[in-house]
Write an enzyme that holds these catalytic residues in place. Structure first.
Site: not given
Ligand code: GLU
Length: 506
Positions: A262-264, A266-267
């Site tokens: 998920s994008k999270r 990546g963060d």
């Protein structure tokens, strides 16, 4: 599906934000399959959920596909004969199919308000609108025909839901996973048409795939649970013969642990998950993308192409046209592919090395302009590229690796030089500077000349090469020092040695 059917595939994103790399991989696999079969690759914007619509997202999708070089043959901005290519613009076409399903007993009107349903969800955490409770809810199955008609005549807000059959097994042959079966009793009665007259994804996807003569559907595995609903709709609408072949692509998994990337993640782990930068118009939050980090589209596409697919050999570097040629559904892995950012970087590095310097030039020049360097000839940049590209992971690394070609070193690593610096070394450089004047200015001449002078000085080569490098570059890095000297030119080298001698001797 009849085997003669022309290959037409679609990438059908919802315009809800930036494009996740999994979305781009779905687009890519559709594209590869279409092009391999001389077919068409279509972009359809699935914007029926107006509450999730985000301005700018469609433009972003267009730009992203263009960046990757996977251009749709038909799309909202380049329509073909099967338009419109935005679902919201097809709105009037859906209701008739929902009504047709009702007439045939495969769907029903549901008058429950969203407040009523919310209250049920509150009181029953596992609430679902399905065969076990549909008769106790307010719909055309539980109400009398007269009451239903009265509500319809009074324009009472309503949705249309599919009536999932009670004890039925829905099966199909997925191109990737083989035979897949679902028990219909486990699936709820999905809404097909919303109270605002918009279809839901389930109805729209079937109606549109039929209308657009889609032959094959490559989509993410997260849509597999919806497949029985879609299959039944194809059957109930009388279109079974035209149904596309399905291929549900395995998920792209987080590098650590299980689950979809998920994008999270990546963060959390410090890498992009979106293809390009995405700024949320409401919050102004920026989500970083591969493009802006300095990925080449060729590398990004290559990396995605082999995420869950291989050609059966050890080959890892593929151009887009090689992927078109070699792609095969049989070689798509059935299980999810763990995303490995280090590997993604490796692809970019390999592509930078492989790429023609003139092709890299505009990207590199853009970076130079950002650092205030503009009056440089193309040929100088390509020469410099040829000596530093081995050291670049990102296009944006060019500045870190090559800034000293465009400006005097901003700092000198004096700590590396000073402890062993002495008068002999100063003398060596002062003398060699004079002799530099008469040298043919080529690395192949400078190197033996410099080494020969070191030898006659009685000092060791490393003792003088390292300071020479720091004089030209500022630090202990960079390509071959004589190549650097050649590219900098005689005057610049003489100047830098003089400046550095002052620094080392101060
Ligand atoms: N609109 C769906 C999505 O956003 C498309 C799913 C499909 O390809 O059927 O991914």
């Amino acid at each position: 599906m009849s085997s003669q059917k022309k290959v037409r595939v679609r990438f059908a994103p919802s315009p809800t934000g930036g494009l996740h790399l999994g979305g781009v991989r779905t687009a890519l696999f559709n594209y590869l399959f279409a092009k391999q079969h001389g077919g068409e690759f279509i972009l359809r914007i699935e914007d029926t959920d107006q509450t999730r619509f985000v301005p700018g997202a469609e433009e972003y999708i267009n730009e992203c596909l263009a960046w990757c070089g996977i251009l749709p043959d038909e799309s909202p901005s380049n329509p073909g004969a099967f338009g419109p290519y935005r679902q919201s613009e097809r709105k009037p076409s859906y209701r008739q199919y929902a009504e047709q399903l009702i007439a045939a007993g495969h769907a029903y009107y549901a008058f429950d308000t969203s407040e009523e349903l919310d209250a049920l969800r509150q009181s029953q955490p596992n609430f679902r609108y399905a065969q076990e409770n549909r008769m106790s809810l307010r719909n055309s199955l539980s109400l009398s025909a007269e009451e239903t008609q009265r509500l319809l005549d009074a324009n009472a807000p309503h949705t249309i839901r599919i009536k999932m059959p009670e004890d039925h097994i829905v099966s199909f042959d997925d191109m990737i996973r083989g035979r897949v079966s679902f028990e219909t009793k486990l699936v709820d009665d999905k809404v097909l048409l919303k109270a605002d007259g918009m279809p839901t994804y389930h109805l729209a996807v079937v109606v549109d795939d039929k209308a657009m003569e889609i032959s094959h559907v490559f989509r993410g595995e997260e849509w597999l649970p919806s497949a029985p609903v879609h299959l039944l709709l194809w059957e109930y609408l009388g279109w079974s013969d035209d149904m596309p072949q399905w291929a549900h692509l395995p998920l792209i998994l987080k590098p650590d642990g299980n689950g979809k990337l998920s994008k999270r993640d990546g963060d959390r782990l410090g890498f992009p998950v979106y293809a390009m930068n995405w700024t949320d118009a409401k919050t102004g939050d920026l989500t970083k993308g591969f493009r802006e980090l300095g990925f080449l589209p060729e590398a990004f596409v290559n990396m995605l192409g082999v995420l869950g697919w291989n050609d059966g050999t050890e080959q890892e570097i593929f151009t887009l046209s090689e992927l078109v040629e070699k792609f095969s559904v049989e070689r798509i892995n059935k299980s999810g592919a763990k995303f490995d950012f280090e590997k993604a970087k490796w692809f970019n590095h390999e592509w930078i090395k492989k790429m023609d310097n003139t092709a890299l030039l505009p990207l590199v020049r853009e970076g130079l302009v950002q650092h205030g360097v503009s009056a440089i000839e193309d040929s100088s940049i390509t020469t410099i590229l040829s000596v530093v590209k081995e050291r670049m992971t990102y296009v944006s690394d060019f500045w870190a690796q090559a800034s000293f070609f465009f400006q005097m070193p901003q700092h000198y690593d004096v700590d590396a030089v000073k402890p062993k610096w002495n008068a002999d070394k100063t003398k060596f450089f002062e003398e060699i500077l004079v002799e530099f004047e008469d040298q043919d200015w080529q690395a192949s001449v400078l190197e033996p000349f410099f080494k020969e002078r070191v030898q006659s000085s009685g000092m060791k080569i490393g003792e003088l090469m390292m300071p020479f490098r720091i004089m030209l570059v500022g630090g202990k890095f960079g390509p071959d020092v004589f190549l650097i000297a050649e590219i900098l030119g005689k005057d610049q080298v003489i100047n830098r040695v003089n400046v550095a001698l002052d620094v080392f001797n101060s």
